[in-house]
Scaffold this active site. Structure first.
Site, PDB file in Angstrom:
ATOM      1  N   ASN A   4       0.868  -1.185   0.000  1.00  0.00           N
ATOM      2  CA  ASN A   4       0.000   0.000   0.000  1.00  0.00           C
ATOM      3  C   ASN A   4       0.905   1.234   0.000  1.00  0.00           C
ATOM      4  O   ASN A   4       1.521   1.554   1.013  1.00  0.00           O
ATOM      5  CB  ASN A   4      -0.895  -0.034   1.253  1.00  0.00           C
ATOM      6  CG  ASN A   4      -1.741   1.220   1.383  1.00  0.00           C
ATOM      7  OD1 ASN A   4      -1.794   2.047   0.475  1.00  0.00           O
ATOM      8  ND2 ASN A   4      -2.401   1.360   2.519  1.00  0.00           N
ATOM      9  N   LYS A   6       0.046   4.263  -0.220  1.00  0.00           N
ATOM     10  CA  LYS A   6      -0.611   5.435   0.384  1.00  0.00           C
ATOM     11  C   LYS A   6      -0.409   6.652  -0.541  1.00  0.00           C
ATOM     12  O   LYS A   6      -0.446   6.484  -1.751  1.00  0.00           O
ATOM     13  CB  LYS A   6      -0.072   5.656   1.799  1.00  0.00           C
ATOM     14  CG  LYS A   6      -0.195   4.362   2.636  1.00  0.00           C
ATOM     15  CD  LYS A   6       0.005   4.553   4.102  1.00  0.00           C
ATOM     16  CE  LYS A   6      -0.183   3.196   4.789  1.00  0.00           C
ATOM     17  NZ  LYS A   6      -0.099   3.263   6.232  1.00  0.00           N
ATOM     18  N   HIS A  87      -9.486   1.127   4.983  1.00  0.00           N
ATOM     19  CA  HIS A  87      -8.193   1.305   5.663  1.00  0.00           C
ATOM     20  C   HIS A  87      -8.395   2.257   6.843  1.00  0.00           C
ATOM     21  O   HIS A  87      -9.189   3.199   6.755  1.00  0.00           O
ATOM     22  CB  HIS A  87      -7.163   1.873   4.676  1.00  0.00           C
ATOM     23  CG  HIS A  87      -5.778   1.846   5.244  1.00  0.00           C
ATOM     24  ND1 HIS A  87      -5.338   2.808   6.120  1.00  0.00           N
ATOM     25  CD2 HIS A  87      -4.765   0.969   5.092  1.00  0.00           C
ATOM     26  CE1 HIS A  87      -4.093   2.509   6.482  1.00  0.00           C
ATOM     27  NE2 HIS A  87      -3.716   1.403   5.857  1.00  0.00           N
ATOM     28  N   GLU A  89      -6.799   4.679   7.868  1.00  0.00           N
ATOM     29  CA  GLU A  89      -6.623   6.101   7.547  1.00  0.00           C
ATOM     30  C   GLU A  89      -7.878   6.658   6.875  1.00  0.00           C
ATOM     31  O   GLU A  89      -8.232   7.822   7.062  1.00  0.00           O
ATOM     32  CB  GLU A  89      -5.371   6.277   6.664  1.00  0.00           C
ATOM     33  CG  GLU A  89      -4.106   6.104   7.495  1.00  0.00           C
ATOM     34  CD  GLU A  89      -2.938   5.476   6.763  1.00  0.00           C
ATOM     35  OE1 GLU A  89      -2.907   5.498   5.520  1.00  0.00           O
ATOM     36  OE2 GLU A  89      -2.046   4.948   7.453  1.00  0.00           O
ATOM     37  N   GLU A 158      -5.275  -4.852  10.532  1.00  0.00           N
ATOM     38  CA  GLU A 158      -4.242  -3.839  10.749  1.00  0.00           C
ATOM     39  C   GLU A 158      -4.516  -3.122  12.068  1.00  0.00           C
ATOM     40  O   GLU A 158      -5.333  -2.188  12.115  1.00  0.00           O
ATOM     41  CB  GLU A 158      -4.257  -2.814   9.605  1.00  0.00           C
ATOM     42  CG  GLU A 158      -3.913  -3.399   8.266  1.00  0.00           C
ATOM     43  CD  GLU A 158      -3.346  -2.341   7.323  1.00  0.00           C
ATOM     44  OE1 GLU A 158      -2.225  -2.534   6.854  1.00  0.00           O
ATOM     45  OE2 GLU A 158      -4.017  -1.317   7.079  1.00  0.00           O
ATOM     46  N   GLY A 164       2.688   2.340  10.773  1.00  0.00           N
ATOM     47  CA  GLY A 164       3.655   3.423  10.633  1.00  0.00           C
ATOM     48  C   GLY A 164       4.347   3.800  11.934  1.00  0.00           C
ATOM     49  O   GLY A 164       4.977   4.855  12.019  1.00  0.00           O
ATOM     50  N   SER A 203       3.568  -2.105  10.270  1.00  0.00           N
ATOM     51  CA  SER A 203       5.025  -2.132  10.483  1.00  0.00           C
ATOM     52  C   SER A 203       5.673  -3.468  10.110  1.00  0.00           C
ATOM     53  O   SER A 203       6.604  -3.916  10.769  1.00  0.00           O
ATOM     54  CB  SER A 203       5.362  -1.754  11.928  1.00  0.00           C
ATOM     55  OG  SER A 203       4.953  -0.418  12.189  1.00  0.00           O
TER      56      SER A 203
HETATM   57  P1  13P Z   1       3.189   0.450   7.638  1.00  0.00           P
HETATM   58  O1  13P Z   1       3.684  -0.879   7.068  1.00  0.00           O
HETATM   59  O2  13P Z   1       3.942   1.624   7.141  1.00  0.00           O
HETATM   60  O3  13P Z   1       3.063   0.364   9.120  1.00  0.00           O
HETATM   61  O4  13P Z   1       1.697   0.645   7.082  1.00  0.00           O
HETATM   62  C1  13P Z   1       0.809  -0.380   7.208  1.00  0.00           C
HETATM   63  C2  13P Z   1      -0.413  -0.066   6.437  1.00  0.00           C
HETATM   64  O5  13P Z   1      -1.176   0.816   6.803  1.00  0.00           O
HETATM   65  C3  13P Z   1      -0.650  -0.815   5.200  1.00  0.00           C
HETATM   66  O6  13P Z   1      -1.933  -0.595   4.707  1.00  0.00           O
END
Ligand code: 13P
Length: 246
Positions: A4, A6, A87, A89, A158, A164, A203
Site C-alpha cells: 500500500n 498510500k 483502511h 486512515e 491492521e 507506521g 510495520s
Molecule cells: P506500515 O507498514 O507503514 O506500518 O503501514 C501499514 C499499512 O497501513 C498498510 O496498509
C-alpha cells in the site's frame, strides 16, 4: 503480499520500483500494488511482471456527479483487479463508516474487483481490552447484509497502533486476532472463515516478516512503508514465499 503506497511515489519512482521487482517470480505468492489513484492508469503500461494492482479506495456508485471520487468501473477499466476498503486512515481521517463499506464491497464485486476489507482496533481500544468487540462490529457492520458471500473477499487485520509506528503486533497478538476473525466469519456463514485469506498489516518489515508469515493463520501481508523500497519489499516477498513453500 500487498504494497500500500498510500499518498507516496511520483510516476518515475513508482515505475522504477515496480520494474525493479518485475523479474521476481515467487512461486506461491501473489504480489499486489496499491498506488495512489492518478498512477492507476500508468500501472498497466509498466512492466509489473506477474504482479497485479488495485486502488486504495473506490466510491459506491459506478458513475455520476461525485467530484473527487473514483469508481470501481474505472479501476477495472484501467486494469486493476483489487481494491483496499476501510483502511484505518480512511476511517479516521475521512470518516468512512462500516455501512458505507458495505456498499463499496458490492460496487467492487459488480465491477470484478476483489475487495480487501481492512479492520483493526486503536491503541485505546486495545488497552481497554475492547479489541475483539471492535473487530466483531467492524466485520458484522460491513458484511452482514451481504450474506451469503459468494464473491471473492480478502480481509486485512491492521491494528491501528502498529501502522507506521515501527511497533508490530506480536505473533501471538496477530494470530489470536486472525483466529478470532475466522471464527466470526464462520459464525456468519459456514466455512467463510476457513476459506478467506487474512492479511496482517502494521510495520511489517524484512526483520519481522518471517515470524509473522510462518503462522498458518496469517495468509499474507499489507505493507506500507517497507513496500516503497524495492529491496525491502523484495525481501518480504521472498520470506513470505519461503514460508508458504515450507
Ligand atoms: P506500515 O507498514 O507503514 O506500518 O503501514 C501499514 C499499512 O497501513 C498498510 O496498509
Amino acid at each position: 503480499m500487498a504494497g500500500n503506497w498510500k499518498m507516496n511515489l511520483l510516476p518515475n519512482s513508482a515505475q522504477t520500483l515496480v520494474e525493479a521487482l518485475s523479474n521476481e517470480k515467487p512461486q506461491h505468492t501473489q504480489v499486489l500494488y496499491f498506488p495512489s489513484a492518478p498512477l492507476l492508469g500508468c500501472m498497466a503500461q509498466w512492466n509489473l511482471g506477474k504482479a497485479q494492482f488495485g486502488s486504495q479506495n473506490i466510491y459506491s456508485q459506478s458513475s455520476g456527479a461525485f467530484t473527487g471520487e473514483i469508481s470501481a468501473e474505472l479501476v477495472h477499466a484501467l486494469g486493476g483487479q483489487f481494491t483496499l476498503l476501510g483502511h484505518s486512515e480512511r476511517r479516521t481521517l475521512f470518516g468512512e463508516t462500516s455501512a458505507q463499506l458495505q456498499d463499496k464491497i458490492v460496487a467492487a464485486w459488480k465491477h470484478q474487483l476483489t475487495p480487501i476489507l481492512c479492520i483493526g482496533e486503536t491503541l485505546e481500544e486495545r488497552e481497554s481490552a475492547r479489541h475483539f468487540e471492535v473487530i466483531q462490529h467492524q466485520l458484522l457492520d460491513s458484511l452482514k447484509k451481504l450474506l451469503p458471500i459468494t464473491s471473492p473477499l480478502i480481509l486485512a487485520y491492521e491494528p491501528v497502533w502498529a501502522i507506521g509506528t515501527g511497533k508490530t503486533a506480536s505473533v501471538d497478538q496477530a494470530v489470536e486476532v486472525h483466529q478470532f476473525i475466522r471464527s466470526v466469519l464462520n459464525e456468519l456463514q459456514l466455512g467463510l472463515g476457513d476459506s478467506t485469506s487474512i492479511l496482517y498489516g502494521g510495520s511489517v518489515n524484512a526483520g519481522n516478516a518471517g515470524e509473522l508469515f510462518s503462522q498458518s493463520d496469517i495468509d499474507g501481508g499489507l505493507v506500507g512503508g517497507a513496500s516503497l523500497k524495492s529491496e525491502d519489499f523484495r525481501s518480504i516477498i521472498h520470506i513470505q514465499d519461503q514460508c508458504l513453500h515450507g
